[in-house]
Design an enzyme around this catalytic site. Structure first.
Site, PDB file in Angstrom:
ATOM      1  CB  VAL A 117      -1.002  -0.016   1.154  1.00 37.09           C
ATOM      2  CG1 VAL A 117      -1.790   1.354   1.229  1.00 37.09           C
ATOM      3  CG2 VAL A 117      -1.798  -1.162   1.240  1.00 37.09           C
ATOM      4  CB  CYS A 118       1.720   3.652  -2.273  1.00 43.06           C
ATOM      5  SG  CYS A 118       2.840   5.245  -2.402  1.00 43.06           S
TER       6      CYS A 118
END
Length: 258
Positions: A117-118
């Protein structure tokens, strides 16, 4: 460890108001446990089981179910865990999406379900006043309303807005996205539950059943397990015959008679 647990308890006290009822948190993965969960979720559960046992007090789970926006009515599970590299909160937590998703800033392609996840909250994490689990929750929820296609984590997502939005719904409702990953998407477990509840509500209110919803649900190979015999009969009798394919009518009749 004490700080991690304290901050988690603080998040649990506020998560309902912070998310307007669109998120839940638990120290155990109580979410996404039916046969409809994504393949990635099963893989992540099995691959992280050893770390769960040894580090269970340093991890928790969040389920987010947006009520609107492009990902409306899908449910997505995240695992948040303390990094082994440094003490929390000095080091940003590791955030992993366990539910398969079509998203530019969440990469679950090719069964990837760890540290995938960014989100800006992690990029700006410094362990200070603005680096809390509450901030992280807000950042994750923002991703579902405003996915950042200009700075993607995965290059497999379309940059054409119309195609992008169409592919999101395919991933949630179930189907194949051309040139994306290896396997077709199963219907998202949260979206399936939403359809079931909507059908039940319409039946309760005596409304005409929505033909499109019935066709979506009866596409599922195990759709007859979603309803009892009375409900299945009601669905068949109250759906216009012209909107149903021969195979769908046959499947419904077979289900009722079985």
């Amino acid at each position: 460890m004490a700080r991690f647990e304290k901050d988690f308890r603080q998040l649990c006290r506020q998560i309902d108001s912070l998310s307007a009822g669109q998120a839940r948190a638990s120290c155990d993965n109580i979410f996404n446990r039916s046969n409809s969960v994504s393949r990635a979720s099963f893989l992540s559960d099995s691959s992280s089981s050893d770390s769960d046992e040894s580090n269970s007090s340093q991890a928790f789970y969040i389920e987010i179910t947006p009520r609107d926006g492009p990902y409306a009515y899908g449910s997505f599970v995240f695992r948040i865990e303390a990094s082994s590299e440094s003490d929390y909160p000095d080091c940003q937590p590791i955030v992993s999406c366990l539910t398969r998703i079509y998203h530019p800033n969440i990469d679950t392609t090719y069964q990837n379900c760890y540290n995938n996840v960014c989100v800006s909250t992690l990029n700006d994490w410094d362990g200070g006043a603005n680096s809390t689990f509450e901030d992280l929750l807000q950042g994750l929820m923002f991703l579902f309303h405003s996915p950042n296609v200009d700075d993607p984590l995965t290059s497999n997502v379309s940059t054409d807005e119309k195609e992008f939005l169409t592919n999101i719904r395919i991933a949630i409702e179930g189907g194949t996205i051309e040139d994306y990953d290896n396997d077709p998407f199963e219907m998202n477990y949260g979206y399936k539950q939403y359809l079931i509840e909507k059908e039940k509500q319409q039946i309760k209110e005596g409304e005409q059943i929505d033909d499109n919803l019935v066709n979506i649900l009866t596409r599922e190979p195990n759709f007859k397990q979603l309803f009892n015999a009375d409900t299945l009969e009601f669905l068949m009798n109250n759906t216009s015959e012209s909107s149903l394919s021969h195979s769908t009518r046959h499947n419904k009749e077979a289900s009722i008679n079985s």
